[in-house]
Design a protein around this motif. Sequence first.
Motif, PDB file in Angstrom:
ATOM      1  N   LEU A   1      -1.454  44.668  -5.678  1.00 22.75           N
ATOM      2  CA  LEU A   1      -0.196  43.791  -5.726  1.00 22.75           C
ATOM      3  C   LEU A   1       0.864  44.647  -6.371  1.00 22.75           C
ATOM      4  O   LEU A   1       2.048  44.352  -5.930  1.00 22.75           O
ATOM      5  N   VAL A   2       0.733  45.577  -7.360  1.00 21.74           N
ATOM      6  CA  VAL A   2       1.722  46.588  -7.797  1.00 21.74           C
ATOM      7  C   VAL A   2       2.360  47.143  -6.814  1.00 21.74           C
ATOM      8  O   VAL A   2       3.363  47.364  -6.621  1.00 21.74           O
ATOM      9  N   ALA A   3       1.450  47.837  -5.751  1.00 20.39           N
ATOM     10  CA  ALA A   3       2.010  48.673  -4.832  1.00 20.39           C
ATOM     11  C   ALA A   3       2.872  47.785  -3.806  1.00 20.39           C
ATOM     12  O   ALA A   3       3.851  48.344  -3.315  1.00 20.39           O
ATOM     13  N   PHE A   4       2.331  46.554  -3.545  1.00 20.79           N
ATOM     14  CA  PHE A   4       3.027  45.794  -2.528  1.00 20.79           C
ATOM     15  C   PHE A   4       4.474  45.347  -3.305  1.00 20.79           C
ATOM     16  O   PHE A   4       5.491  45.289  -2.332  1.00 20.79           O
ATOM     17  N   ALA A   5       4.490  45.035  -4.547  1.00 15.60           N
ATOM     18  CA  ALA A   5       5.852  44.783  -5.031  1.00 15.60           C
ATOM     19  C   ALA A   5       6.757  45.976  -5.069  1.00 15.60           C
ATOM     20  O   ALA A   5       7.901  45.851  -5.114  1.00 15.60           O
TER      21      ALA A   5
ATOM     22  N   THR B   1       3.641  48.691   3.915  1.00 12.94           N
ATOM     23  CA  THR B   1       3.322  47.343   3.166  1.00 12.94           C
ATOM     24  C   THR B   1       2.067  46.881   4.154  1.00 12.94           C
ATOM     25  O   THR B   1       1.463  46.208   3.178  1.00 12.94           O
ATOM     26  N   LEU B   2       2.008  46.999   5.371  1.00 15.26           N
ATOM     27  CA  LEU B   2       0.976  46.397   6.134  1.00 15.26           C
ATOM     28  C   LEU B   2      -0.206  46.839   5.638  1.00 15.26           C
ATOM     29  O   LEU B   2      -1.273  45.877   5.441  1.00 15.26           O
TER      30      LEU B   2
ATOM     31  N   ILE C   1      -5.045  43.830  -0.446  1.00 13.92           N
ATOM     32  CA  ILE C   1      -4.956  42.830  -1.156  1.00 13.92           C
ATOM     33  C   ILE C   1      -6.014  41.745  -0.586  1.00 13.92           C
ATOM     34  O   ILE C   1      -6.537  41.006  -1.350  1.00 13.92           O
ATOM     35  N   GLY C   2      -5.839  41.271   0.695  1.00 15.48           N
ATOM     36  CA  GLY C   2      -6.632  40.496   1.466  1.00 15.48           C
ATOM     37  C   GLY C   2      -8.172  40.649   1.104  1.00 15.48           C
ATOM     38  O   GLY C   2      -9.069  39.750   0.785  1.00 15.48           O
ATOM     39  N   ALA C   3      -8.575  41.841   1.328  1.00 17.75           N
ATOM     40  CA  ALA C   3      -9.928  41.984   1.200  1.00 17.75           C
ATOM     41  C   ALA C   3     -10.470  41.977  -0.312  1.00 17.75           C
ATOM     42  O   ALA C   3     -11.514  41.517  -0.427  1.00 17.75           O
TER      43      ALA C   3
ATOM     44  N   ALA D   1       8.668  40.100 -10.843  1.00 17.47           N
ATOM     45  CA  ALA D   1       7.425  38.848 -11.273  1.00 17.47           C
ATOM     46  C   ALA D   1       6.287  39.513 -10.629  1.00 17.47           C
ATOM     47  O   ALA D   1       5.276  39.332 -11.388  1.00 17.47           O
ATOM     48  N   ILE D   2       6.149  39.622  -9.478  1.00 15.92           N
ATOM     49  CA  ILE D   2       4.671  39.912  -8.861  1.00 15.92           C
ATOM     50  C   ILE D   2       4.275  41.221  -9.556  1.00 15.92           C
ATOM     51  O   ILE D   2       3.034  41.376  -9.877  1.00 15.92           O
TER      52      ILE D   2
END
Length: 123
Positions: free
Chosen positions: A21-25, A33-34, A40-42, A97-98
């Motif tokens: 999530l940190v990497a995503f943000a 991002t994909l 994240i899902g796994a 925030a995320i």
Amino acid sequence: SGARGRGRRLIICGAVLGVSLVAFASSTNYWLTLPIMLFIGAAQAVRMSLGQVLLQSYSADEYRGRVMSVWMMQFSLVQVGTFLVGILAELVGPQWAIGGLAAVMVAGMGYVALFVPSMRNLD
């Protein structure tokens, strides 16, 4: 056996979820991002299923239904958390925030891994 070390795996999945999530943000590249979203899902799927297995394994038979009803409350309580994160995102921006809350999650998993042996040693 597959039933050994489930507490450690739960902590690791929580940490992987937080780091993802940190990497995503932090990511601004669509193609980067994909694959992050796959992690994240796994991690979320494994964390939730492993948490449910641990709850059912450690609940006494006569209380299992009550324990699982409390577990199911998380799906409605997520809406409250989402609302609060939305307010935070309005104040500091969605990436902060995320990413900030995900960093808190990683720190929390580190704390549990280091200082909560009863959780770490669940089998």
